[in-house]
Write a protein that holds these residues in place. Structure first.
Motif, PDB file in Angstrom:
ATOM      1  N   ARG A  18      35.870  -5.269 -10.271  1.00  0.00           N
ATOM      2  CA  ARG A  18      35.527  -5.098  -8.862  1.00  0.00           C
ATOM      3  C   ARG A  18      35.957  -6.310  -8.046  1.00  0.00           C
ATOM      4  O   ARG A  18      36.202  -7.371  -8.577  1.00  0.00           O
ATOM      5  CB  ARG A  18      34.021  -4.894  -8.708  1.00  0.00           C
ATOM      6  N   PHE A  69      24.865  -1.410  -5.208  1.00  0.00           N
ATOM      7  CA  PHE A  69      25.534  -2.089  -4.097  1.00  0.00           C
ATOM      8  C   PHE A  69      25.739  -1.173  -2.896  1.00  0.00           C
ATOM      9  O   PHE A  69      26.828  -1.088  -2.330  1.00  0.00           O
ATOM     10  CB  PHE A  69      26.869  -2.680  -4.553  1.00  0.00           C
ATOM     11  N   LYS A  77      25.007  -1.262   0.250  1.00  0.00           N
ATOM     12  CA  LYS A  77      25.545  -1.858   1.481  1.00  0.00           C
ATOM     13  C   LYS A  77      27.035  -2.141   1.346  1.00  0.00           C
ATOM     14  O   LYS A  77      27.803  -1.960   2.297  1.00  0.00           O
ATOM     15  CB  LYS A  77      24.788  -3.141   1.845  1.00  0.00           C
ATOM     16  N   HIS A  78      27.474  -2.579   0.160  1.00  0.00           N
ATOM     17  CA  HIS A  78      28.898  -2.816  -0.074  1.00  0.00           C
ATOM     18  C   HIS A  78      29.676  -1.503   0.016  1.00  0.00           C
ATOM     19  O   HIS A  78      30.769  -1.455   0.583  1.00  0.00           O
ATOM     20  CB  HIS A  78      29.132  -3.450  -1.448  1.00  0.00           C
ATOM     21  N   ARG A 132      30.103  -0.458   3.578  1.00  0.00           N
ATOM     22  CA  ARG A 132      31.180  -1.219   4.222  1.00  0.00           C
ATOM     23  C   ARG A 132      32.555  -0.735   3.750  1.00  0.00           C
ATOM     24  O   ARG A 132      33.500  -0.673   4.539  1.00  0.00           O
ATOM     25  CB  ARG A 132      31.005  -2.713   3.970  1.00  0.00           C
ATOM     26  N   LEU A 133      32.672  -0.393   2.468  1.00  0.00           N
ATOM     27  CA  LEU A 133      33.930   0.136   1.944  1.00  0.00           C
ATOM     28  C   LEU A 133      34.313   1.409   2.693  1.00  0.00           C
ATOM     29  O   LEU A 133      35.448   1.545   3.162  1.00  0.00           O
ATOM     30  CB  LEU A 133      33.802   0.422   0.441  1.00  0.00           C
TER      31      LEU A 133
END
Length: 153
Positions: free
Chosen positions: A96, A129, A131-132, A135-136
């Protein structure tokens, strides 16, 4: 990294990657009934289907380190409008942090357009993840239009 369509030979390695995804997920990993045979059957059907989208990411040694699994289908309340859906987008934890997920999604979107989809609809149900992942999805141009809710029964 190489992004390409999965073949039947990739199905078993993808099932093994699904085990990693399942075990990492606080939402799914708490269950004890992972069914690799079911995952295998779904992957075979999608790889073999004109509406399936199964894409793998390989490292320099050729090992599958990530993938997108989904397809294109008619919206449940329409007769002709097609949308892309996902079963899974997953990158092995050791791989990642780069552009792999972005590249997998862009290829999935390209294939979905080719198959006649007018929209992509993806989810994040693993709880990893979150929140990640949000955003992605925004980074690749997606709009947040809803949410995933759960209730243990």
């Amino acid at each position: 990294m190489i992004i390409e369509n999965a073949t039947m030979e990739d199905v078993l390695p993808l099932v093994k990657l699904a085990v990693v995804m399942f075990n990492e997920s606080p939402n799914y990993g708490r269950y004890n009934d992972f069914d690799g045979g079911k995952v295998f059957d779904i992957l075979v059907n999608l790889v073999d289907s004109d509406s399936g989208i199964v894409i793998v990411c390989r490292d320099d040694s050729g090992e599958i380190v990530g993938g997108f699994v989904g397809g294109v289908d008619v919206m449940w309340f329409c007769r002709t409008t097609k949308v892309m859906y996902d079963n899974a987008l997953f990158i092995h934890p050791a791989h990642r942090g780069g552009m792999t997920a972005v590249n997998l999604l862009k290829e999935a979107f390209r294939q979905a357009r080719e198959k006649g989809a007018s929209q992509a609809q993806v989810t994040n149900t693993t709880g990893v993840f979150s929140k990640h992942v949000e955003r992605l999805y925004q980074y690749v141009g997606m709009e947040h239009v809803g949410g995933f809710y759960k209730l243990d029964l």
